[in-house]
Design a protein around this motif. Structure first.
Motif, PDB file in Angstrom:
ATOM      1  N   UNK A   1       0.630  -1.247  -0.225  1.00 44.76           N
ATOM      2  CA  UNK A   1      -0.039   0.208   0.017  1.00 44.76           C
ATOM      3  C   UNK A   1       0.945   1.131   0.035  1.00 44.76           C
ATOM      4  N   UNK A   2       0.592   2.176  -1.179  1.00 41.44           N
ATOM      5  CA  UNK A   2       1.334   3.595  -0.894  1.00 41.44           C
ATOM      6  C   UNK A   2       0.251   4.567  -0.704  1.00 41.44           C
ATOM      7  N   UNK A   3      -0.962   4.371  -1.015  1.00 43.81           N
ATOM      8  CA  UNK A   3      -2.014   5.303  -1.150  1.00 43.81           C
ATOM      9  C   UNK A   3      -3.285   4.959  -0.221  1.00 43.81           C
ATOM     10  N   UNK A   4      -3.920   5.481   0.891  1.00 44.21           N
ATOM     11  CA  UNK A   4      -5.061   5.421   1.414  1.00 44.21           C
ATOM     12  C   UNK A   4      -5.947   6.244   1.593  1.00 44.21           C
ATOM     13  N   UNK A   5      -7.326   6.003   1.235  1.00 47.91           N
ATOM     14  CA  UNK A   5      -8.141   7.118   1.788  1.00 47.91           C
ATOM     15  C   UNK A   5      -9.538   6.857   2.192  1.00 47.91           C
ATOM     16  N   UNK A   6     -10.360   7.197   2.995  1.00 46.02           N
ATOM     17  CA  UNK A   6     -11.771   7.178   3.333  1.00 46.02           C
ATOM     18  C   UNK A   6     -12.340   8.373   3.217  1.00 46.02           C
ATOM     19  N   UNK A   7     -13.673   8.349   2.773  1.00 44.24           N
ATOM     20  CA  UNK A   7     -14.428   9.445   2.430  1.00 44.24           C
ATOM     21  C   UNK A   7     -15.844   9.224   3.142  1.00 44.24           C
ATOM     22  N   UNK A   8     -16.449  10.167   3.124  1.00 41.49           N
ATOM     23  CA  UNK A   8     -17.936  10.310   3.332  1.00 41.49           C
ATOM     24  C   UNK A   8     -18.292   9.676   4.684  1.00 41.49           C
ATOM     25  N   UNK A   9     -17.386   9.673   5.481  1.00 41.73           N
ATOM     26  CA  UNK A   9     -17.690   9.283   7.173  1.00 41.73           C
ATOM     27  C   UNK A   9     -17.459  10.240   8.023  1.00 41.73           C
ATOM     28  N   UNK A  10     -18.554  10.370   8.790  1.00 35.15           N
ATOM     29  CA  UNK A  10     -18.467  11.342  10.225  1.00 35.15           C
ATOM     30  C   UNK A  10     -18.626  10.699  11.470  1.00 35.15           C
ATOM     31  N   UNK A  11     -17.889  10.865  12.416  1.00 34.10           N
ATOM     32  CA  UNK A  11     -18.137  10.447  13.891  1.00 34.10           C
ATOM     33  C   UNK A  11     -19.229  11.183  14.374  1.00 34.10           C
ATOM     34  N   UNK A  12     -19.744  10.574  15.372  1.00 36.21           N
ATOM     35  CA  UNK A  12     -20.731  11.322  16.345  1.00 36.21           C
ATOM     36  C   UNK A  12     -20.119  11.482  17.607  1.00 36.21           C
ATOM     37  N   UNK A  13     -19.728  12.468  17.797  1.00 35.72           N
ATOM     38  CA  UNK A  13     -19.121  13.118  19.045  1.00 35.72           C
ATOM     39  C   UNK A  13     -19.439  14.387  19.545  1.00 35.72           C
ATOM     40  N   UNK A  14     -19.295  14.863  20.839  1.00 37.03           N
ATOM     41  CA  UNK A  14     -19.557  16.016  21.382  1.00 37.03           C
ATOM     42  C   UNK A  14     -18.897  17.192  20.707  1.00 37.03           C
ATOM     43  N   UNK A  15     -19.350  18.471  20.432  1.00 38.67           N
ATOM     44  CA  UNK A  15     -18.776  19.473  19.800  1.00 38.67           C
ATOM     45  C   UNK A  15     -17.716  20.266  21.067  1.00 38.67           C
ATOM     46  N   UNK A  16     -16.462  19.884  20.745  1.00 36.84           N
ATOM     47  CA  UNK A  16     -15.426  20.502  21.769  1.00 36.84           C
ATOM     48  C   UNK A  16     -14.364  21.457  21.044  1.00 36.84           C
ATOM     49  N   UNK A  17     -14.330  21.417  19.652  1.00 37.04           N
ATOM     50  CA  UNK A  17     -13.240  22.057  18.756  1.00 37.04           C
ATOM     51  C   UNK A  17     -13.842  23.425  18.807  1.00 37.04           C
ATOM     52  N   UNK A  18     -13.033  24.407  19.095  1.00 38.21           N
ATOM     53  CA  UNK A  18     -13.623  25.994  18.919  1.00 38.21           C
ATOM     54  C   UNK A  18     -12.669  26.348  17.799  1.00 38.21           C
ATOM     55  N   UNK A  19     -12.908  27.842  17.445  1.00 37.81           N
ATOM     56  CA  UNK A  19     -12.201  28.610  16.506  1.00 37.81           C
ATOM     57  C   UNK A  19     -10.963  28.654  16.978  1.00 37.81           C
ATOM     58  N   UNK A  20     -10.697  28.840  18.232  1.00 39.96           N
ATOM     59  CA  UNK A  20      -9.564  29.380  19.165  1.00 39.96           C
ATOM     60  C   UNK A  20      -8.665  28.305  19.074  1.00 39.96           C
ATOM     61  N   UNK A  21      -9.247  27.004  19.340  1.00 37.00           N
ATOM     62  CA  UNK A  21      -8.407  25.668  19.279  1.00 37.00           C
ATOM     63  C   UNK A  21      -7.642  25.500  17.913  1.00 37.00           C
ATOM     64  N   UNK A  22      -8.707  25.838  16.949  1.00 39.03           N
ATOM     65  CA  UNK A  22      -8.224  25.670  15.545  1.00 39.03           C
ATOM     66  C   UNK A  22      -6.834  26.815  15.224  1.00 39.03           C
ATOM     67  N   UNK A  23      -7.169  28.123  15.681  1.00 41.61           N
ATOM     68  CA  UNK A  23      -5.959  29.247  15.652  1.00 41.61           C
ATOM     69  C   UNK A  23      -4.830  28.552  16.459  1.00 41.61           C
ATOM     70  N   UNK A  24      -4.817  28.122  17.191  1.00 35.30           N
ATOM     71  CA  UNK A  24      -3.694  27.535  18.172  1.00 35.30           C
ATOM     72  C   UNK A  24      -2.873  26.731  17.388  1.00 35.30           C
ATOM     73  N   UNK A  25      -3.237  25.925  16.329  1.00 38.24           N
ATOM     74  CA  UNK A  25      -2.629  24.931  15.501  1.00 38.24           C
ATOM     75  C   UNK A  25      -1.538  25.686  14.396  1.00 38.24           C
ATOM     76  N   UNK A  26      -0.580  25.568  14.505  1.00 37.35           N
ATOM     77  CA  UNK A  26       0.459  26.348  13.726  1.00 37.35           C
ATOM     78  C   UNK A  26       1.307  25.518  12.773  1.00 37.35           C
ATOM     79  N   UNK A  27       1.557  26.103  11.698  1.00 39.17           N
ATOM     80  CA  UNK A  27       2.404  25.266  10.551  1.00 39.17           C
ATOM     81  C   UNK A  27       3.662  24.655  11.391  1.00 39.17           C
ATOM     82  N   UNK A  28       3.788  23.266  10.864  1.00 38.16           N
ATOM     83  CA  UNK A  28       5.016  22.713  11.570  1.00 38.16           C
ATOM     84  C   UNK A  28       4.569  21.575  12.492  1.00 38.16           C
ATOM     85  N   UNK A  29       3.234  21.755  13.094  1.00 37.04           N
ATOM     86  CA  UNK A  29       2.782  20.803  14.135  1.00 37.04           C
ATOM     87  C   UNK A  29       2.658  19.456  13.417  1.00 37.04           C
TER      88      UNK A  29
END
Length: 212
Positions: free
Chosen positions: A118-146
Motif C-alpha cells: 500500500x502506497x495510498x489510502x483514503x476514506x471518504x464520506x464518513x463522520x463520527x458522532x461526538x460532542x462538539x469540543x473544537x472551537x475556533x480558538x483551538x483551530x487558531x492555536x494549531x500552527x504550521x509545522x505541528x
C-alpha cells in the motif's frame, strides 16, 4: 514514483435522536427498561460504519526510504474489508498502481498498491458522532509545522483521511466534520507532510463566548 494527489468528497452523516416513553412499571421492569435504554443510547452514539473507519487505521503505508515495501498487502486488506467492490489499474509515472475500492453505503475506502504494498489510502464520506469540543480558538492555536499526531491529540481522529506516499515524501489530508463548535455545518481541513502541518482552512467554526 510520480506523486499522487487525492481529492476527497464529504457527506455529513445523520444524527439520531432517541426518545423514551415512561409509565407505571414494577422495579424489575423499570430496571430492564433502563438497561435497554442505555444500550440503545450507546448504539446511537456509534456512527454507521465506524468499525470500517477504525479498521482503516490498520492500513499501513510503505515509504520511499523502504523502496515502497512493507505496506499492507492485498491479502491483508481483504481480511480487513472483504472482497473489493472494484479493481483497476492507474498509471503513476513509469509504474502502475493497483487500485482497490470498497463501498459501504456512502462510505468509500480506496487503497492503491505498488507491487502488493500500500502506497495510498483514503476514506471518504464518513463522520463520527461526538460532542462538539473544537472551537475556533483551538483551530487558531494549531500552527504550521505541528505534526499530524499532535493535532490528533487535540482534535481526535479525523472523519475523512487521505495519505499518500511518493518519492517526494509523505502527504496527509485530514478533514474534521464532527466535534466542531458551530451554529450549523462546520469543517476543518489540514494538510501535512513529513515536516508537519503545511496549510489549513476552516469554515463555520464558532468562537468561545468570553465572560465579561
Amino acid at each position: 514514483m510520480k506523486k499522487i494527489l487525492l481529492s476527497l468528497g464529504v457527506i455529513l452523516s445523520a444524527f439520531f435522536l432517541i426518545s423514551c416513553s415512561s409509565g407505571n412499571k414494577t422495579k424489575e421492569e423499570a430496571k430492564t427498561t433502563e438497561e435497554e435504554s442505555a444500550l440503545t443510547q450507546k448504539a446511537a452514539e456509534i456512527a454507521e460504519h465506524q468499525d470500517i473507519r477504525f479498521k482503516f487505521n490498520d492500513v499501513h503505508i510503505a515509504l520511499a526510504q523502504d523502496e515502497f515495501k512493507g505496506g499492507t498487502t492485498f491479502e491483508e486488506l481483504k481480511t480487513l474489508f472483504g472482497e473489493p467492490t472494484s479493481i483497476e489499474q492507474e498509471p503513476a509515472g513509469e509504474v502502475s498502481l493497483d487500485v482497490y475500492k470498497w463501498q459501504f453505503d456512502n462510505v468509500e475506502v480506496t487503497i492503491k498498491l505498488f507491487e502488493n504494498s500500500t502506497v495510498v489510502r483514503s476514506i471518504s464520506n464518513f463522520s463520527f458522532i461526538r460532542k462538539a469540543t473544537i472551537s475556533k480558538e483551538a483551530y487558531n492555536d494549531i500552527t504550521n509545522g505541528t505534526s499530524y499526531l499532535e493535532v490528533k491529540q487535540v482534535f481526535g481522529e479525523p472523519d475523512v483521511l487521505s495519505e499518500v506516499s511518493s518519492s517526494e515524501g509523505r502527504d496527509i489530508q485530514a478533514i474534521w466534520i464532527s466535534g466542531l463548535k458551530s451554529d450549523g455545518v462546520a469543517t476543518v481541513e489540514m494538510f501535512f507532510n513529513q515536516d508537519g502541518l503545511t496549510s489549513k482552512e476552516q469554515s463555520g467554526l464558532k468562537e468561545e463566548k468570553k465572560d465579561n
